[in-house]
Design a protein around this motif. Sequence first.
Motif, PDB file in Angstrom:
ATOM      1  N   GLY A  86      -5.082   5.029  43.825  1.00  0.00           N
ATOM      2  CA  GLY A  86      -4.934   6.250  43.047  1.00  0.00           C
ATOM      3  C   GLY A  86      -4.882   5.968  41.562  1.00  0.00           C
ATOM      4  N   LEU A  87      -4.934   7.034  40.794  1.00  0.00           N
ATOM      5  CA  LEU A  87      -5.020   6.910  39.332  1.00  0.00           C
ATOM      6  C   LEU A  87      -3.716   6.440  38.694  1.00  0.00           C
ATOM      7  N   ASP A  88      -2.625   6.387  39.489  1.00  0.00           N
ATOM      8  CA  ASP A  88      -1.373   5.880  38.899  1.00  0.00           C
ATOM      9  C   ASP A  88      -1.329   4.352  38.864  1.00  0.00           C
ATOM     10  N   MET A  90      -4.067   1.100  37.962  1.00  0.00           N
ATOM     11  CA  MET A  90      -5.421   0.668  37.613  1.00  0.00           C
ATOM     12  C   MET A  90      -5.496  -0.843  37.740  1.00  0.00           C
ATOM     13  N   VAL A 110     -15.918   7.421  32.211  1.00  0.00           N
ATOM     14  CA  VAL A 110     -15.840   7.871  33.600  1.00  0.00           C
ATOM     15  C   VAL A 110     -14.385   7.874  34.086  1.00  0.00           C
ATOM     16  N   ALA A 111     -13.646   6.822  33.691  1.00  0.00           N
ATOM     17  CA  ALA A 111     -12.249   6.732  34.110  1.00  0.00           C
ATOM     18  C   ALA A 111     -11.405   7.817  33.439  1.00  0.00           C
ATOM     19  N   GLN A 113     -12.452  10.702  32.347  1.00  0.00           N
ATOM     20  CA  GLN A 113     -12.823  11.971  32.985  1.00  0.00           C
ATOM     21  C   GLN A 113     -12.098  12.163  34.313  1.00  0.00           C
ATOM     22  N   ALA A 114     -12.054  11.085  35.088  1.00  0.00           N
ATOM     23  CA  ALA A 114     -11.418  11.168  36.401  1.00  0.00           C
ATOM     24  C   ALA A 114      -9.927  11.446  36.261  1.00  0.00           C
ATOM     25  N   ARG A 160     -10.765   0.388  30.041  1.00  0.00           N
ATOM     26  CA  ARG A 160     -10.848   1.365  31.134  1.00  0.00           C
ATOM     27  C   ARG A 160      -9.491   1.533  31.815  1.00  0.00           C
ATOM     28  N   VAL A 164      -6.553   5.128  31.187  1.00  0.00           N
ATOM     29  CA  VAL A 164      -6.086   6.037  32.230  1.00  0.00           C
ATOM     30  C   VAL A 164      -4.563   6.226  32.151  1.00  0.00           C
TER      31      VAL A 164
END
Lengths: 301, 295
Positions: A86-88, A90, A110-111, A113-114, A160, A164
């Motif tokens: 998940g995005l929490d 990286m 891209v990251a 945006q996600a 990247r 996030v």
Amino acid sequence: MEPGVSFLHIDHVSKTFPMLHGESKRKNETFTVFKNVDLQIEAGQFVTMIGHSGCGKSTLLNIIAGFDQPTTGGVILDGKLIERPGLDRMVVFQSFALMPWLSAFSNVRVAVQAAHPLWDKQKVRAWTQKYFDMMNLHGAEKKWPAFLSGGMRQRVGLARAFAVEPKVLLLDEPFAQIDALTRGSIQEELVRMWTATRNTVFMVTHDVDEAILLSDRIALMTNGPEAELAEVIDVNIPRPRTREALIDSPEYVSLRAQILRFLVKGAKHRTSTVEVPPPDEAATDEAMSHEPEEDDAGVAA
Amino acid sequence: MMTFRDKLRAVLLSIVIFVVGVFVWHVATLRPSFNPKGLSEDELMTMEFNGDIIRDENDQYVYNPEKMRGIPGPMAVVDKIGEELRHPFHKNGTNDHGIGLLIFYTVKRFIAGFLAASVVAICLGVLIGLSKPLYMALNPFIQVLKPISPLAWMPLLLYSVKDPVWTAILVVFMAALWPTVANTAFGVSAIRKDYMQVAALLEMGYFRRLFMVVLPAAAPAIIAGLRISFGSALVAVVPAEMLLGELGVGYLSWIEWNNLDISGVIFAIIMVGIVGVVLDTAFMKLAKVVSYPET
């Protein structure tokens, strides 16, 4: 945060793999890479795990990332059990994992945006540019990853990951494929980024100097299979640290000696006071060939 | 990198090969001048009566140029080309359309079949490549279907769709299908694990993952597959036209054979080659748009 409850808790995690066909005479035989690893990491801490190849440190990182599931135990991040990626979290990969069909800038965008699907284009672009510039990547926006050096590629990988703003950054031997001279400068950039963002970081590496330069704490693993967490060493060298200043620091010299001694002696059993029977030596030698990891580098000193 | 000198050498060599080739062709197809020695008066009269020989302005027997035998030489073919190119878009009758129209029919047929096959093949390939069980389940069928010549399908297709126009397109479709299916499935199943891990970390949904990661990552393999399909479809379009009697550059060769116009057959062969080169060049230009330097 409640006292006593850590931000990232690796709670008695063990990982067992089934043996592949041809490796085992008996069916359904398994081998345990590591067992009972229990490590608590406070928010904003930089913790590094060092161990020989085959101790399962990359497997542990994959479990924290959610790519892999623990056999027993679990990983709790900010009060929640980790079940999937998940995005929490990286990951910064040893292989960089940049998408070669996107420009360096787009790989970061891209990251972003996600992570922020509701942001408009301008905001995404500005945010991406900020992290791009922080990693000294200005001017490489439109370049294909294939045309960037290893150092530049990992700068994009770090940008990247940082962009996030994950709860935890997972660094999987991030500088192993970068030449020694470039490695130093990227490590210092990582220190700068980390100082600015105060992210919680979990890194695995072979490189003792890298570990001391970057970490608040260093976790030492015994040899696999059935590797265990032997010891967690606090690094009390004041920050900001530079490679230059470290060379003459007596704390650095003694720390380095302590870690190397542990690794060279074979990391065969715990040095801590906790009573744990040492793993069966015969079994250790026999199963050394069943390493799940691909890393082959020794201790980079 | 090639220097200018190297390029110049290559161009000169091409020209030399062309000139020598045409010269050999010319010499090999030269008709000997007629020699009446050893032939009786009766025999000569019979030959004249049959039109094999005629009398020239000096009242000497020569071969009748109207009644060509053997392979025509380059000059005859050049005359034929000039004649055909004079009215490229003219319709003289149901079976006599100008070369420009014939090329248009063939290209239209080819593109329709190839595009439809590409879309179906890429979708099928992605599905197969993403699912190991599906791959294992479909692989035996693909292995059996793949080596079947697309022309073998033609009677069945003609019977099913009852329309030669669509049958020709479907033959091209069958020819273009399998290489792209196989290559796409391979490309998708061989995507580097870390790309998929990044997609998972970024919590991409199924379609976002498909268009942002799976298709671009498999693009080099897909393009390689399309290129093989392209050649296979181009080979299939000519016999499909011949067998179905559909107007096109492939059928032109057969029409000219029926006319016993060998120059026309050679002209048709040259046209098929030129159409192939032009289509292939256009395809490579398109492929370049979606390609990227691989790491």
